[in-house]
Each structure stands twice: as structure tokens, then as C-alpha cells.
Design a protein around this motif. Structure first.
Motif, PDB file in Angstrom:
ATOM      1  N   ALA A 150      26.217  34.178  31.657  1.00 39.01           N
ATOM      2  CA  ALA A 150      27.132  33.771  32.741  1.00 39.01           C
ATOM      3  C   ALA A 150      26.359  33.369  33.996  1.00 39.01           C
ATOM      4  CB  ALA A 150      28.112  34.905  33.052  1.00 39.01           C
TER       5      ALA A 150
ATOM      6  N   LEU B 168      30.724  41.529  34.378  1.00 43.72           N
ATOM      7  CA  LEU B 168      29.430  41.188  34.985  1.00 43.72           C
ATOM      8  C   LEU B 168      29.307  39.716  35.388  1.00 43.72           C
ATOM      9  CD1 LEU B 168      26.953  43.249  32.760  1.00 43.72           C
ATOM     10  CD2 LEU B 168      27.488  43.619  35.183  1.00 43.72           C
ATOM     11  N   ALA B 169      30.323  38.914  35.090  1.00 48.68           N
ATOM     12  CA  ALA B 169      30.180  37.460  35.256  1.00 48.68           C
ATOM     13  C   ALA B 169      29.842  37.067  36.697  1.00 48.68           C
ATOM     14  CB  ALA B 169      31.431  36.736  34.781  1.00 48.68           C
ATOM     15  N   ASN B 170      30.351  37.820  37.659  1.00 41.94           N
ATOM     16  CA  ASN B 170      30.096  37.480  39.065  1.00 41.94           C
ATOM     17  C   ASN B 170      29.204  38.510  39.755  1.00 41.94           C
ATOM     18  OD1 ASN B 170      31.740  34.971  39.359  1.00 41.94           O
ATOM     19  ND2 ASN B 170      33.318  36.356  38.578  1.00 41.94           N
TER      20      ASN B 170
ATOM     21  N   GLU C 268      36.231  38.424  47.670  1.00 42.72           N
ATOM     22  CA  GLU C 268      37.403  37.848  47.005  1.00 42.72           C
ATOM     23  C   GLU C 268      37.049  37.288  45.630  1.00 42.72           C
ATOM     24  OE1 GLU C 268      39.930  36.779  51.066  1.00 42.72           O
ATOM     25  OE2 GLU C 268      39.174  35.135  49.805  1.00 42.72           O
ATOM     26  N   LEU C 269      35.892  36.650  45.551  1.00 45.34           N
ATOM     27  CA  LEU C 269      35.466  36.125  44.244  1.00 45.34           C
ATOM     28  C   LEU C 269      35.264  37.265  43.257  1.00 45.34           C
ATOM     29  CD1 LEU C 269      34.517  33.703  42.516  1.00 45.34           C
ATOM     30  CD2 LEU C 269      32.207  34.150  43.359  1.00 45.34           C
TER      31      LEU C 269
ATOM     32  N   HIS D 286      36.108  20.954  34.598  1.00 45.81           N
ATOM     33  CA  HIS D 286      35.730  22.347  34.809  1.00 45.81           C
ATOM     34  C   HIS D 286      34.820  22.489  36.031  1.00 45.81           C
ATOM     35  CE1 HIS D 286      36.286  26.307  33.177  1.00 45.81           C
ATOM     36  NE2 HIS D 286      35.018  26.588  33.434  1.00 45.81           N
TER      37      HIS D 286
ATOM     38  N   ARG E 278      33.541  38.405  53.031  1.00 48.39           N
ATOM     39  CA  ARG E 278      34.906  38.250  52.516  1.00 48.39           C
ATOM     40  C   ARG E 278      34.957  37.298  51.321  1.00 48.39           C
ATOM     41  NH1 ARG E 278      39.305  36.070  56.658  1.00 48.39           N
ATOM     42  NH2 ARG E 278      37.680  34.495  56.785  1.00 48.39           N
ATOM     43  N   THR E 279      34.260  36.180  51.420  1.00 44.81           N
ATOM     44  CA  THR E 279      34.291  35.196  50.335  1.00 44.81           C
ATOM     45  C   THR E 279      33.731  35.790  49.042  1.00 44.81           C
ATOM     46  OG1 THR E 279      33.856  33.567  52.059  1.00 44.81           O
ATOM     47  CG2 THR E 279      33.730  32.800  49.786  1.00 44.81           C
TER      48      THR E 279
ATOM     49  N   ASP F 256      36.705  36.174  38.383  1.00 41.06           N
ATOM     50  CA  ASP F 256      36.834  34.755  38.022  1.00 41.06           C
ATOM     51  C   ASP F 256      36.081  34.448  36.715  1.00 41.06           C
ATOM     52  OD1 ASP F 256      37.391  31.930  39.782  1.00 41.06           O
ATOM     53  OD2 ASP F 256      36.098  31.821  38.036  1.00 41.06           O
TER      54      ASP F 256
ATOM     55  N   THR G   1      35.408  31.427  35.415  1.00 34.52           N
ATOM     56  CA  THR G   1      35.020  30.020  35.296  1.00 34.52           C
ATOM     57  C   THR G   1      33.687  29.819  34.582  1.00 34.52           C
ATOM     58  OG1 THR G   1      36.177  29.646  37.386  1.00 34.52           O
ATOM     59  CG2 THR G   1      34.764  27.875  36.612  1.00 34.52           C
TER      60      THR G   1
ATOM     61  N   ARG H 267      30.706  36.236  55.911  1.00 36.15           N
ATOM     62  CA  ARG H 267      30.537  35.683  54.567  1.00 36.15           C
ATOM     63  C   ARG H 267      30.931  36.693  53.486  1.00 36.15           C
ATOM     64  NH1 ARG H 267      24.490  33.230  54.644  1.00 36.15           N
ATOM     65  NH2 ARG H 267      25.145  32.388  52.646  1.00 36.15           N
TER      66      ARG H 267
ATOM     67  N   ASN I 121      26.313  38.216  40.676  1.00 35.40           N
ATOM     68  CA  ASN I 121      25.558  37.635  41.787  1.00 35.40           C
ATOM     69  C   ASN I 121      26.299  37.774  43.115  1.00 35.40           C
ATOM     70  OD1 ASN I 121      24.747  34.881  43.426  1.00 35.40           O
ATOM     71  ND2 ASN I 121      23.018  35.849  42.409  1.00 35.40           N
TER      72      ASN I 121
END
Lengths: 603, 603
Positions: free
Chosen positions: A349, B522-524, B586-587, A568, B582-583, B592, B594, B580, B526
């Protein structure tokens, strides 16, 4: 070795997102067709691959140096520029009467993109020569054009732009190079210019410098600046410069070479004018108009720098994509079986995140660069009644088209290195070189700071904000066109929100402008650049997604993957990038004074 | 030439933000005092300036190369490491019985910071040697310590860590280097190791490699990995290796050097074990514990890499600050009088923004790196009853202390180049080199992707989330301590909001973990790294601001500027950086999908 450019994406951008195939409906392009454009792009790819890509790394390792008083370059650079000339690219967009093909500027930019991608260092010589000739075409007298522009179109002489001086880089108002009138109407030029790319070399028979200088007695500041054509070698009555020892120096003397982190194939010089003899130049147009005239070349150069940044980023994306498909390492979190085969890292990912980031930055940047180029065509050959608006929109987009790809291609290239890990950090792979090359782009042809001030202090306010109105109307039209496409819901919603936040912030700031004063009004111009930039690129992604959504139902199978990728990626931009707009908008609207309140002694 | 390090800030961080001056209250440090620490830091500065800073650029230009089968380095590198040894720094934190000074680790890190700042390439040899010895001190037998560690403490031999293989970098579970038992209890090692820094050179009498390998027949995956001590030259019964031709090779053979973008002074090697003869190694501790043992060195190395990143960024900040004070260019927007003198560029809001960004990134990073080092001391010498919590907090902060400075020092260095414009892009100034050097730091000793997975997948959840609880409690304590200080209102409010957003996002994600599954969870990762990282550094800025606010009323005049700078930088971090969070929050909370949904064929 990964390709340096995606032919498929370039096709898509020109012929599916933009209406390039319909340009032949305009009289100037009546002899053209999509096939003609396609053939020309294929020639560009072939020349770029054979003559430019071949020595990109060699030019990085063997940078220009002085040998026997002359600037020594790789022989491959000369061969490359000869091949570029032989393909007719120096004059391809000019009138047939001048030996050109009357190519639209958007196609010309796409042509140049190939060379910027394959070898940014060597392509700078043609880039600067074309820009120099374009300026002359607008402002130089017919006699001057015959004398100084013709040889550029023929690729026999090369051009430069000579603005900066050792003490005046961004602050051009303070240049001191002096032009003293001579009896025959020409001028004697004295002074020193710094950071002159292509300022000295043996690649061409002569070099034509476009030099900013003050006519003796001219007022201080920009109003006293005029523009001069200054050849490296004096020109005979028949327009030639002779050969070898017969050449007569015009006393533009190389005082030193700059040694850069990247972009090393482009020789970058310190030049003394009037050293050891007289440097003679010709005034272009009226005195005191130098900076305005130079901005014709500069604006074109800014969009071109943006395109160059896109292409460096794009080449890095393609290299890291190939690596990620090939390199096997680790397993997904859901499969901890140590007996299982390691997977290609593109399966992870976080690697996909870095590839998607690169994709949205470079493909979004390409869309923007070509869109801006298409506005140049509209300005010159589009319907008469839209041209005033087109000019304002182009003005508004220029600082973004320059700075956004410069900044975000650098982020993309950092991701390209990261995807490739240790391999990406070595000189055995090209991405570290692209990373060094592109770091120049936020600096030259107007720094990021300059672009921010230009956008917020000038472009968003000129003509009572008409440029912004045109931009908003165009975005709205595309948003409406995208209605009803379920698969575009995310990007539509994301873009609408970004537009709402951006316009609210700008309106709030503009309303308070009188009370804030110019310093505080501009203090957060950098946030405006990011905010408007991301919003505009969000719009570019909507346009790409819309084209993909329309094409998808009828697409062949390999094309289906391409269009799904576009859809996408647009979603990724909406979900991962557009939410950043809010932070910039809030900062901008707050007219935060923190930077101004910081005292020098507190650092 | 700008200094490579701010002595004043280091003082502030150690003695005003941290309680380093009170460490002598602990029995192990009873012989010390603030003055002792100060003297040692002064020695470090002197040695770093004279012997390390002197050849930083020379080592970049003349990178290690092979000559007559040997790795050739600049003679200055050997002189530097001899001066480092003569100052006693290889063993300074070790027991007096081992010839050490029993320095606290936080002071030792501050000592090392000088060398990392002055010359990251040359300092790597000592950095790796110290880490290697530290691992042996914990896991090697007394006999092994006498044989392999003593010479490291004496600076006669140097050490490496040999983990990666050509096919296995981040994916260490797949290493194939093999250890075959020999009759005398030692092992015969065969295989190839890649990216081994300091793997071959003539700087020391011998090299001790810490090698991960599988004992023949061991299971697949990490459970089959063991750790071995492998010398470059065989060691005699008396512990020596002889001189010159008398040295007996252990058949660790240099197969190639890697040529990097930066960090060039550190030779980086491909090594074959067991080529042309037997490579003999000794097992460290129990079989199958190799990776866990190596992580002792690795965790220390990660915090050290973070410190190195801070110092590269810091050196760039100081260089660009000096330039910005000196270089005159342009005028403020409110003064368009072309007759007015150009102002030092530090007067321009956008230049101040770039300097403030650098300041908050590098000084915030320094706070974090030293805080993490102070936790190592607390773990070893602090009150017994707090050690379990300290260990969890240190575990949690390690991926952040490694990755945050690596990433944000790179942003700072990009700003340093930008402040200096064309000059910053040339090799006549040091910042382009720092930029190339630091780009390694997000890659080695665990990539950013690895750190994100470590933070979100392990450190935030282990011990039922106790590490996060400890972190939150400590932040809350400092927030309370800052109450009533009017000048800290912004940073307090900003930090509280960031904590609220971060914890809400983490709680939401953790609650949904079972339904999401490990890949989507774990996808996000980062975003978690950035979110927690910025929040933690926001806390570091609160701590610095609090120390400054307390000191300000009584401060002398030059110190007043310093403290005002700290307060204003904390405000800048609160207003420009903390929003920053907050962004990212939220992600992260949206889980997400994607990146996971992107198909390989769509790229």
C-alpha cells in the motif's frame, strides 16, 4: 531502461482532454491534421531517444569545463542539437515564410517536452534559442529579425537571456549594466551578467544575447531598463560571422562557470561585457521597455520551465514504476507466511501511495502545462472575442504553471527515490540525477517567492479580478459537464469544496487589503500559490477524469486500464491532496503576521 | 563560513529544556557536573571543527574508490577518526572499568551530533563502531566482549552492521546468508551482504561485522535468523591481528562499492562472505534471536539517524541564515522607491517564512532527538518504578525520532537552497551537499514505510496502548505547566487541538481494526507517522517555549533575543505547521482504501 515519456498519456492530454485535433479548423493550421501532429511527435520521440537520452548521464558526469579558454562540452551535445535542427524544430511553430510549419504552440510544447524529458541539460540550448527568437519576432525590427532571428530559426546560432547580475538576481530593478549610445545608433554595452545559461560554448556559430541594460542617464528602477541584442561575434554586412580565426569578437568575455548540483549539461556562466574591447549591441524597440519586453520571453520560459519540471518528474515516475513492478520484497500484512514468495513491491500500500502521488503530480502537471500552452494558441488564433479573457487567464495561470510542477515534481522525485530505496539513492539509476536536475526549477526564471507575489499581488487582482472570474467560470463549466457521471463524484465534490474554500479566502483577504497594507497582504503569498495551484490541478484532474469516463464504455481492453488509472488517480488527488487546500486557505484568510513580526535578531 | 552547530541551542536543549544538569544526582553519574558536560562538548566542538568540518566537501568530491584492491579514502578521514579516538569518544559512555567516562547517553548523543553536523560521511565510521560495541555489551559473552568489543572501545578496530542482501533490503525475513557449524563451536559464513556502510577500508586495524545469517537447517522467516561476529581479519590467541602482510584474511571480500548521491565519505559496500576461503564467525547469544538482538543496535541507530538528519538540516539552516543576513536584494512591498537601498533578504516575509520553517524543523528535531536519548538514560539509570513506561514511550517515539527529522530536515534543506537561490544550487556553497547527504536518511536503517508500519502496527498498540497513554500523560503535564503563561497561548491551543484530533483518529481506527483487516488498517500508516510526528514535535516546541518563557524575565539582553526567538518559532509551528495535523487525522480516521484499490495494470 524505463521510457522517458509516456506516449499514451501525451496522446490523451492533447487529443482527448484538449481539443488539439480541432486546431486545423483554424486558418493558420489548415494544412495540419491529428496525423500530422502525431507524425511530428513520433519524430520528436525518435530524435530525443537517439540523440538526447543517450548522453543524459554522461553530461551529468562530464560537466562543461574550460579548456584552452573555450567551454568544452561532450560531442554528443553538439550532435543532439544538430539532429534537433535537422528535424526542423527550431522554427517549427513559425510562419511558412520563415521556413516553419506553423505548428500550434501546444504541439510545439509537446515536442519540446520530449527533449526536456530525455535530457534537460542539452535541451536548454534549444529551449533558450527558441525563446530568444520568439521575443525578437514580437519586438525586434524587420532588419534585426533578418540579422539576429533568422540564424536562430535555422539553428546556426543559439540564443540566451541575460538579465541577472552578481548583485541583482530576483531584484532586477537594480541592474547596472550600461548602454552608451554610439554615433551609428548602436550602443556600447559594459557590465557583468551572472547565471547566464548557454552563455558561452562552441555548439553554434554565434550566440545572440538578449541583454537588459540601462542607457546612460536613464532613471533608476525598472523604468530605466532597456533591451539589447548583443552577439558574441560581430556580424558582417552579409549577415555572417566568418569562420575560425576570422571571427571578430564582440568582447563578451567568459569570466567563470557555475558548478551546479544538477542540470549540469547546461553551461552556466558569468559574462563580462566590454572587456578588452567594445561590446556593441542594438536596442530592441523603445528605450525603457526592456523589462516588459523581456517578460514576453520570460512568461513563455516560465511555462516552459514548468513543462521541464513535469518531464523530469515524469521520467522519475516511469523509472520507479518499472522498478516497483520488478523488485520483489516482503509480503502484505495479511500474509505473514515466511514460505510465501515475496511480492513485487508495487503490491504494498505505501509503495502504491508513493506511485499514485507521483502519478497525480506529474500527469496533473502535464495537463496544466499543455493547457497553458493551448491558451497561447487561443490567444493567437482563437476566436477574437475571447482573447482578452484568454490573456487574463493565461496571465493568472503562468505563475502556477511555473511553480506548481517545479515544487511537486520534486516531491514526486523524492518518492521515486524512496520507492527504489538504496538503489534510487545511487548513481546507477537515473532518479537521483532527476532529483538534482529538477531542484533548479523552483529557482530559475523567477523563484517561488517571485511567483507567489506575482500571483497574489498582481494576477489575481488585475482587471478587477477578471482573470479569476474567467478561471472560476471555466472550472464551473467542467463541473457541470461532469454531472451525472457517478464515478466522478469524489473529484467533483473535492474540487467544489477546494474552490469554495479558496475563493472565500481570497475574497476575505482582498476585502481587508486596504487595512492590511501591502506587506501583510503579501506575507502569505506562498500559501496562495499552493492553494490556487492545488485547486487548479484538481480541475485538471477533473478534466482528465471526465475524458476517461467518456471514453471508457467504448474502450479496448488495454485502454480500459489506462482510463481506469486516470479515474482512480483523480480519486486519489481528491482524497489525499485536495483536502490540503483548507489549511492553506485558512492561513491565507487569517492574514497571519507571524513572519513579519519575527525580528532578525531573534533568529 | 557559518558555524555547523549552534552551541547556544545545544546548551538550551540539554540544560534548560532537559534536566541534564541533574543527572549527576544518579549514582552512575556522581562524578559529573554540568561543567564536566560542558567541557566535553567544547572538546567535541573543537575536534569536529578542526578534523571533521575541514574535509566535508573534499570527501564529497573525492569519494572512496578502489585502488590496488584496497578502498582508498582521503587521509583526512583517518586523521579525523584518530582525533576522535584520542579524545576518548569511542568509549566515553562506557563504564570506567572499560576505560569510559560513564557519560549519560544524552550527552553522548550531543557529542556525536557535532561530528554528524561537521561531516556526516566521516562520522559514520565512529557512529557504526559505537553502535556495534553497544550491541556486544548487551548480548555478547564476556570472552567475545574482550575479543571483539575492547578494540572497538579503544578505537583500534571499527564495526559495521551487515543485514541487507541484494534481494533483501527492507524484507530481512528473506535473507539467505548461511552459517554452517564448525567443530570448534564457531561457524562458517557464506553469502552476500549489500549496502554495508564502512564494510571495507584501511582506517582501522580490523573490522568487526555484525552479520545476520541462518544456521543451516533453521526455519524460514525471522525465527531462523541468528547473529554473528565476523572479523575482517582472523584474530590471534592474544587478540591481535598482526601487521601488514602478516594479517590473515577471514575471506570477507569486497565485491563492489556503491556510488551514492550524497553521504559520499562513507564507503558503502557489497561484501562476499566465504569467497576464496573460509569466513569464520561466532554466534552471539542464542540461535534464532538475531533480528531481536540486531534491533538493539538498530533502535539506537534509528535515533542516531534522526539526530544526523537534524544536524544536516541545522547546518543548512545556519548557512542560509548567514546568507540571508548578508545578501541584499529588493525592497519590501511597501517601499517601491527605486532609489532606496536594497534590503538584506532576511527582511522579506517569504524569506523569513523559509527561515522560520527551517528553525522549527531543525530545532524541533533536535529537541526530539535529545528527548529520546534522555529516555535511554532514564531506562538505564532512572527511577526503577518508571522504567517499564519509559521503555514503552521510547519504543513509541523511536520511529518518529528516526523518520520525522529525516523528512523535515529535507524540507528545511530545500528551503535553505531556496533562500540562497542560484548560489544555494551551486557547489560553491555547502547546502546542496547537505541536501544530497540527508536524502539518505529516510532510506537507511528502516525506510519511512517501515517506520510507519512500526508505529501504527506495533508501537501504538503494544501493551494495550500503554505507550500512547504515557505519551499523552506527559504532554498533558507540560500543557498544565504552561497554563498561565499568556505568551504560550497559541502553542498550547494548537497542541491541544492536534492531540485531540490525533487521538480521536487513532481511537476510531483502532476500534474498526477487526473489520478493516491488517492491510487496510495499515494502508495509511504514513499519515499516522506525520500526524503523530507533528503532534510530538508540537509538544517539543511547547517544552522549549515554556523554558524560554520561564527564563525570559531574568535574561541578559543577548539571551532575550534567543528566548524571544524560541517563543516566536513555537508560535510559527502552532500557526503554520500544527494545522496540518487535521488533514492527516481525517485521512487516517477514514481508513481510505484508495491505494489498496488501485490495480497494478492501471498505472
Amino acid at each position: 531502461m524505463a521510457p522517458f515519456l509516456s506516449k499514451r498519456d501525451l496522446q490523451f492530454q492533447l487529443f482527448e482532454v484538449l481539443d488539439t485535433a480541432r486546431l486545423p479548423e483554424r486558418p493558420r493550421f489548415a494544412e495540419h491534421s491529428r496525423e500530422v501532429y502525431q507524425d511530428i511527435l513520433n519524430v520528436a520521440y525518435g530524435v530525443a531517444e537517439k540523440y538526447f537520452a543517450n548522453h543524459a548521464r554522461a553530461a551529468d558526469v562530464n560537466e562543461p569545463h574550460i579548456e584552452g579558454g573555450k567551454v568544452k562540452l561532450l560531442p554528443e551535445a553538439k550532435q543532439a542539437l544538430e539532429a534537433f535542427r535537422d528535424a526542423g524544430f527550431f522554427s517549427a511553430h513559425h510562419d511558412e515564410a520563415l521556413g516553419g510549419l506553423q505548428l500550434p504552440w501546444v504541439v510545439m510544447q509537446a515536442v519540446q517536452a520530449h527533449f526536456q524529458a530525455a535530457n534537460p541539460g542539452t535541451s536548454s540550448y534549444s529551449f533558450l534559442t527558441i525563446g530568444n527568437a520568439n521575443l525578437q519576432r514580437v519586438f525586434a525590427s524587420p532588419e534585426q529579425q533578418e540579422k539576429y532571428m533568422r540564424p536562430l530559426l535555422e539553428g546556426r546560432w543559439f540564443g540566451t537571456m541575460a538579465l541577472s547580475e552578481p548583485h541583482a538576481g530576483s531584484g532586477l530593478a537594480d541592474i547596472t549594466t550600461t548602454a552608451t549610445p554610439r554615433e551609428d545608433g548602436t550602443y556600447s554595452i559594459t557590465g557583468t551578467k551572472m547565471w547566464i545559461s548557454g552563455g558561452e560554448h562552441e555548439l553554434s556559430e554565434n550566440i545572440v544575447h538578449l541583454v537588459l541594460a540601462r542607457i546612460k542617464g536613464a532613471p533608476a528602477g525598472v523604468k530605466g531598463i532597456s533591451l539589447f541584442l548583443v552577439p558574441r561575434y560581430r556580424i558582417d554586412a552579409d549577415g555572417s560571422v566568418g569562420q575560425g580565426e576570422a571571427k571578430q569578437s564582440n568582447h563578451v568575455v567568459l569570466a567563470g562557470l557555475n558548478h551546479k548540483m544538477g542540470h549540469r549539461g547546461t553551461t552556466n556562466t558569468l559574462l563580462n561585457f566590454g572587456e578588452g574591447g567594445e561590446t556593441i549591441g542594438e536596442l530592441v524597440g523603445e528605450p525603457g521597455r526592456g523589462l516588459a519586453q523581456m517578460f514576453h520571453m520570460m512568461n513563455e520560459a516560465r511555462i516552459g520551465v514548468g513543462m521541464g519540471a513535469v518531464m523530469s518528474g515524469y521520467a522519475g515516475y516511469l523509472a520507479s514504476l518499472e522498478y516497483a513492478r520488478d523488485r520483489r520484497q516482503g509480503r502484505p500484512a495479511s500474509n505473514r507466511d515466511p514460505q510465501a514468495e515475496p511480492v513485487p513491491i508495487i503490491e504494498h500500500a505505501d509503495v502504491r501511495r508513493m506511485l499514485l502521488r507521483q502519478k497525480v503530480f506529474v500527469e496533473g502537471g502535464l495537463s496544466l502545462a499543455l493547457y497553458a500552452a493551448s491558451l497561447v494558441d487561443d490567444l493567437n488564433t482563437g476566436p477574437e472575442d475571447g482573447r482578452a479573457d484568454t490573456a487574463l487567464l493565461l496571465d493568472l495561470l503562468t505563475p502556477i504553471a511555473k511553480s506548481w510542477p517545479s515544487k511537486y515534481s520534486q516531491e514526486a522525485l523524492s518518492d521515486a527515490i524512496q520507492v527504489m530505496g538504496g538503489a534510487g539513492y545511487t548513481r546507477d539509476t537515473p532518479v537521483e540525477m532527476y532529483y538534482r536536475d529538477n531542484r533548479l526549477n523552483p529557482i530559475h526564471e523567477g523563484t517561488e517567492g517571485i511567483q507567489g507575489n506575482d500571483l497574489l499581488g498582481r494576477k489575481l487582482t488585475q482587471a478587477s479580478g477578471r482573470g479569476l472570474e474567467v478561471l472560476l467560470a471555466r472550472m464551473e463549466a467542467d463541473l457541470q459537464a461532469a454531472e451525472g457521471h457517478e464515478e466522478l463524484a469524489d473529484i467533483r465534490a473535492g474540487l467544489q469544496e477546494a474552490i469554495r474554500q479558496s475563493t472565500a479566502a481570497l475574497q476575505s483577504l482582498l476585502r481587508r487589503a486596504p487595512e492590511l497594507g501591502p506587506d501583510l497582504f503579501l506575507a502569505n503569498a506562498n500559501a496562495a500559490l499552493d492553494m490556487v495551484g492545488h485547486t487548479v490541478v484538481g480541475w485538471m484532474w477533473l478534466r482528465q477524469a471526465l475524458a476517461a469516463a467518456r471514453a471508457l464504455p467504448e474502450a479496448r481492453s488495454s485502454d480500459r486500464d489506462f482510463y481506469q488509472g486516470k479515474l482512480h488517480a483523480a480519486r486519489f488527488f481528491a482524497r489525499y491532496e485536495l483536502p490540503r487546500v483548507r489549511t492553506w486557505a485558512e492561513l491565507l484568510a487569517s492574514a497571519d503576521p507571524t513572519t513579519l513580526e519575527m525580528q532578525e535578531s531573534w533568529f
